[in-house]
Design an enzyme around this catalytic site. Structure first.
Site, short mmCIF file in Angstrom:
data_model
loop_
_atom_site.label_atom_id
_atom_site.label_comp_id
_atom_site.label_asym_id
_atom_site.label_seq_id
_atom_site.Cartn_x
_atom_site.Cartn_y
_atom_site.Cartn_z
N ARG A 155 -7.49 2.59 1.60
CA ARG A 155 -6.17 2.15 0.74
C ARG A 155 -6.35 0.91 -0.12
O ARG A 155 -5.71 0.60 -1.00
CB ARG A 155 -4.90 2.04 1.74
CG ARG A 155 -4.47 3.28 2.17
CD ARG A 155 -3.20 3.05 2.63
NE ARG A 155 -2.44 1.87 2.39
CZ ARG A 155 -2.01 0.96 3.08
NH1 ARG A 155 -1.99 0.83 4.26
NH2 ARG A 155 -1.70 -0.24 2.40
N CYS A 192 1.12 -0.14 6.73
CA CYS A 192 0.33 -0.42 8.00
C CYS A 192 1.28 -0.95 9.10
O CYS A 192 2.39 -1.31 8.57
CB CYS A 192 -0.63 -1.39 7.80
SG CYS A 192 -2.11 -1.08 6.61
N ARG A 230 8.18 -5.42 9.95
CA ARG A 230 8.22 -5.45 8.47
C ARG A 230 9.65 -4.94 7.96
O ARG A 230 9.74 -3.88 7.24
CB ARG A 230 7.23 -4.23 7.98
CG ARG A 230 5.88 -4.42 8.58
CD ARG A 230 4.66 -3.84 7.78
NE ARG A 230 4.44 -4.71 6.62
CZ ARG A 230 3.34 -4.41 5.91
NH1 ARG A 230 2.64 -3.41 5.95
NH2 ARG A 230 2.99 -5.09 4.74
N ASP A 265 -4.39 -11.46 6.27
CA ASP A 265 -4.99 -10.14 5.72
C ASP A 265 -6.54 -10.46 5.97
O ASP A 265 -7.57 -9.41 5.91
CB ASP A 265 -4.90 -10.07 4.42
CG ASP A 265 -3.41 -9.42 4.29
OD1 ASP A 265 -2.63 -9.05 5.26
OD2 ASP A 265 -3.05 -9.13 2.98
N LYS A 323 -5.47 -5.42 -5.01
CA LYS A 323 -4.40 -4.41 -4.87
C LYS A 323 -3.20 -5.22 -4.61
O LYS A 323 -2.26 -4.51 -5.17
CB LYS A 323 -5.11 -4.14 -3.27
CG LYS A 323 -3.62 -3.39 -2.38
CD LYS A 323 -4.22 -3.15 -0.94
CE LYS A 323 -3.01 -2.51 -0.10
NZ LYS A 323 -2.16 -3.80 0.11
N ASN A 324 -2.84 -6.28 -3.95
CA ASN A 324 -1.47 -6.85 -3.86
C ASN A 324 -0.73 -7.24 -5.09
O ASN A 324 0.40 -7.35 -5.10
CB ASN A 324 -1.42 -7.92 -2.79
CG ASN A 324 -1.69 -7.35 -1.35
OD1 ASN A 324 -1.69 -6.07 -1.22
ND2 ASN A 324 -1.54 -8.04 -0.35
#
Ligand code: UD1
Length: 418
Positions: free
Chosen positions: A397, A116, A121, A305, A22-23
């Site tokens: 997601r 999220c 952030r 994560d 995903k990243n």
């Protein structure tokens, strides 16, 4: 709202195949607009973050052709326009369009990104990087306007080795005049994957994967074909699930080196592992799990994560374990729900102390964010009885076909819309 229901306390046996990262994908899709030619990206995970980025491409009049596991992006008729809030808010990584649009058109207009709620952030390092390249950054009514007459290579030192800032600066610098050097760059494998993609398109980037990345600006980027690396966080999550209830469970299509920090912790806990060239099998060896401590860190340290799902495993270890979170200040939102399931955990400042082993019992819980959701799934799989996980959209997601993958190895899991 989507709800996942799991009847737990079952052993899982078989093979789970890991999808594309995903990243990496969330940076590769915006990066593809840097050329005017066609980019084909394969091993793309079918997750809602991919959908959200493809929607942004379509808004910018980019042709997007998706088939199973691949996406073909053709920006020949692209129009550079403002990215509206309804698109930018869907995910954090929408911010990669800022670097890519700036790199291509010298102008990007985008509403604040979403993502999220795991901490403040900020994106100050991304913006400072753009400014160092010659851009001005304005912030008007929740919208960033970043523009430059000319982008010129610069020496940029990142105060924090930020994944997002490293990639965003790379995207903005790839066509700048002269050479850009990013010092204290993040070293995550996804950064290497994005640099490889850009180099395949004709960019000149060296040092990705080390703390100094050098980008010599080029004028033209061309068509290319690229493969997304396997998702180390998805892999790590299923490896943890295997450690909790594998009988045995093989996690396939993994680059074991990318999950080294996790594997060494599992070995320390006396979990039986067979590590192959591209798989990890977790052997059900009925050994007593040994308690351990983890501290999250930038790659190659223990990934933040995986901290939340790993905490679930520690509830089954003998004695006192500690989890210290150093990257995000608000990443313990899963703890109250683990306690509701029966775990013995106390959080003080940025450290959770877990005393185990404690049996878990099904309850109604909430997936407060993506990886907290993964932790809820892991916990539910070993809990006695039924666990209901609400807000399961968060999980979708980042985890492709999680229900199907777990069902195939024997889990009793369903998803429904309420
Ligand atoms: C990426 C990952 C995310 C992972 C995180 C850390 C993606 C899409 N997401 O997020 O899953 O949890 O790396 O491994 O790849 N920071 C600043 N200013 C900035 C940027 C970051 O202070 O401009 C701080 C953050 O608040 C955080 C730390 O730096 O404390 C690391 O953040 P960063 O590496 O940028 O994370 P993301 O790229 O957002």
């Amino acid at each position: 709202m989507k709800v996942i229901e799991i009847e737990g306390n079952r052993k899982l046996e078989g093979t789970i195949r890991i999808s594309g990262a995903k990243n990496a994908t969330v940076a590769l899709i915006p990066a593809a607009i840097l050329t005017d030619e066609e980019a084909t990206i394969c091993n793309v995970p079918e997750i809602t973050d991919t959908d959200a980025l493809c929607d942004i491409l379509k808004e910018l009049n980019v042709k997007v052709n998706r088939s199973t596991e691949s996406v073909v992006i053709n920006p020949r008729e692209m129009i550079n326009k403002e990215i509206e809030e309804q698109f930018s808010k869907k995910l954090r990584a929408s911010y990669y369009f800022m670097g890519a649009l700036l790199g291509k058109y010298k102008k990007a207009e985008m509403y604040f990104p979403g993502g999220c709620s795991i901490g403040a952030r900020p994106i100050d390092l991304h913006l400072k990087g753009f400014e160092a390249l010659g851009a001005t950054v304005r912030n008007e009514n929740n919208k960033y306007i970043v523009e430059a007459k000319e982008l010129k290579g610069a020496n940029i030192y990142l105060d924090i080795a930020s994944v997002g800032a490293t990639i965003n600066i790379m995207l903005a610098a790839v066509k700048a005049k002269g050479t850009t050097i990013i010092d204290n760059a993040a070293k995550e494998p996804e950064i290497v994957n994005v640099a490889t993609f850009l180099n395949n398109m004709g960019a000149n980037i060296t040092g990705a994967g080390t703390s100094t990345i050098k980008i010599k600006g080029v004028e033209h980027l061309h068509q290319c074909f690229h493969e997304v690396i396997p998702d180390r966080i998805e892999a790590g999550t299923y490896i943890i699930i295997g450690a909790l209830c594998g009988h045995p469970l093989k996690v396939d299509n993994v680059i074991p080196e990318h999950v080294d920090s996790l594997l060494s912790k599992l070995e320390e806990m006396r979990i039986g592992l067979e590590i192959g060239a591209d798989y990890v099998t977790i052997i059900d060896n009925n050994e007593k799990l040994v308690a351990t401590n983890i501290k999250t860190a930038v790659y190659p340290g223990f990934p933040t994560d995986l901290q939340q799902p790993f905490t679930v495993l520690l509830t089954q270890a003998n004695g006192k374990s500690k989890v210290t979170e150093t990257i995000w200040e608000n990443r313990f939102m899963h703890i109250p729900y683990l306690k509701a399931l029966g775990a013995n955990i106390e959080v003080k400042n940025q450290t959770a102390t877990i005393i185990g082993p404690t049996p878990l019992k099904g309850e109604e819980v909430i997936a407060t964010d993506l990886r907290a959701g993964a932790a809820m799934v892991a916990a539910a799989l070993i809990a006695e009885g039924k666990t209901t996980i609400t807000n399961a959209e968060h999980i979708l997601r980042g985890y492709e076909q999680i229900v199907e993958k777990l069902t195939a190895v024997g889990a009793k899991i369903t998803i429904k819309e309420i």
